[in-house]
Design a protein around this motif. Sequence first.
Motif, PDB file in Angstrom:
ATOM      1  N   THR A  12      65.136   7.235  93.092  1.00 29.29           N
ATOM      2  CA  THR A  12      66.452   7.425  92.506  1.00 29.29           C
ATOM      3  C   THR A  12      66.320   8.267  91.254  1.00 29.29           C
ATOM      4  N   VAL A  17      74.824   6.543  86.202  1.00 28.70           N
ATOM      5  CA  VAL A  17      76.200   6.976  86.454  1.00 28.70           C
ATOM      6  C   VAL A  17      77.047   5.712  86.562  1.00 28.70           C
ATOM      7  N   GLY A  82      74.976   4.194  90.308  1.00 33.14           N
ATOM      8  CA  GLY A  82      73.660   4.660  90.718  1.00 33.14           C
ATOM      9  C   GLY A  82      73.071   5.531  89.633  1.00 33.14           C
ATOM     10  N   ARG A  83      72.122   6.348  90.020  1.00 28.74           N
ATOM     11  CA  ARG A  83      71.453   7.245  89.074  1.00 28.74           C
ATOM     12  C   ARG A  83      71.390   8.641  89.674  1.00 28.74           C
ATOM     13  N   THR A  84      71.318   9.618  88.782  1.00 27.67           N
ATOM     14  CA  THR A  84      71.263  11.011  89.217  1.00 27.67           C
ATOM     15  C   THR A  84      70.158  11.741  88.462  1.00 27.67           C
ATOM     16  N   CYS A 122      81.204  10.464  92.156  1.00 26.03           N
ATOM     17  CA  CYS A 122      80.087   9.524  92.335  1.00 26.03           C
ATOM     18  C   CYS A 122      79.291   9.830  93.603  1.00 26.03           C
ATOM     19  N   THR A 126      75.468  10.603  93.096  1.00 25.39           N
ATOM     20  CA  THR A 126      74.549   9.511  93.453  1.00 25.39           C
ATOM     21  C   THR A 126      74.467   9.235  94.948  1.00 25.39           C
ATOM     22  N   SER A 127      75.332   9.835  95.731  1.00 28.74           N
ATOM     23  CA  SER A 127      75.481   9.550  97.168  1.00 28.74           C
ATOM     24  C   SER A 127      76.026   8.156  97.429  1.00 28.74           C
ATOM     25  N   LYS A 128      76.623   7.528  96.409  1.00 30.18           N
ATOM     26  CA  LYS A 128      77.195   6.193  96.561  1.00 30.18           C
ATOM     27  C   LYS A 128      78.673   6.224  96.179  1.00 30.18           C
TER      28      LYS A 128
END
Length: 146
Positions: A12, A17, A82-84, A122, A126-128
């Motif tokens: 990740t 985010v 999530g995280r980026t 988002c 983050t793909s979430k």
Amino acid sequence: MLCRIIARKKKTGTVPVYLNVYDLTPINGYAYWVGLGVYHSGVQVHGVEYAFGAHEHSTTGIFEVEPRKCPGFTFRKSILIGRTDFGLREVRSFIEKLATEYTGNSYNLITRNCNHFCNDLCLRLTSKPIPSWVNRLARLGTIPYF
């Protein structure tokens, strides 16, 4: 003998985010607990919160605010989406591209609101997606009634 497969976690990003959620009405104090409510949201990344709002012009409806302090709304909660790995310059460049898609006069309470913008952002960072309860009433507004 059984083989044990160990799933490796996908790497990740390093930059968190957050989705910052705000109440639009005092009724949310009660409605939240039964899974309803009307919410405004913004995405916080690199210490800046990005949100989308309506106005009558064809210029961007995206704006920046201090995290958790969007004027006119009551802050409810911050959710780590999530995280980026996008850096600050990359995020700003990305927001500038989105600015042409999210114009103030394209805002629609049911089909293109602040929560739709946050979900889009988002997903791209983050793909979430954002939690479904945040935009539940807009989805209910698209259900055809017979």
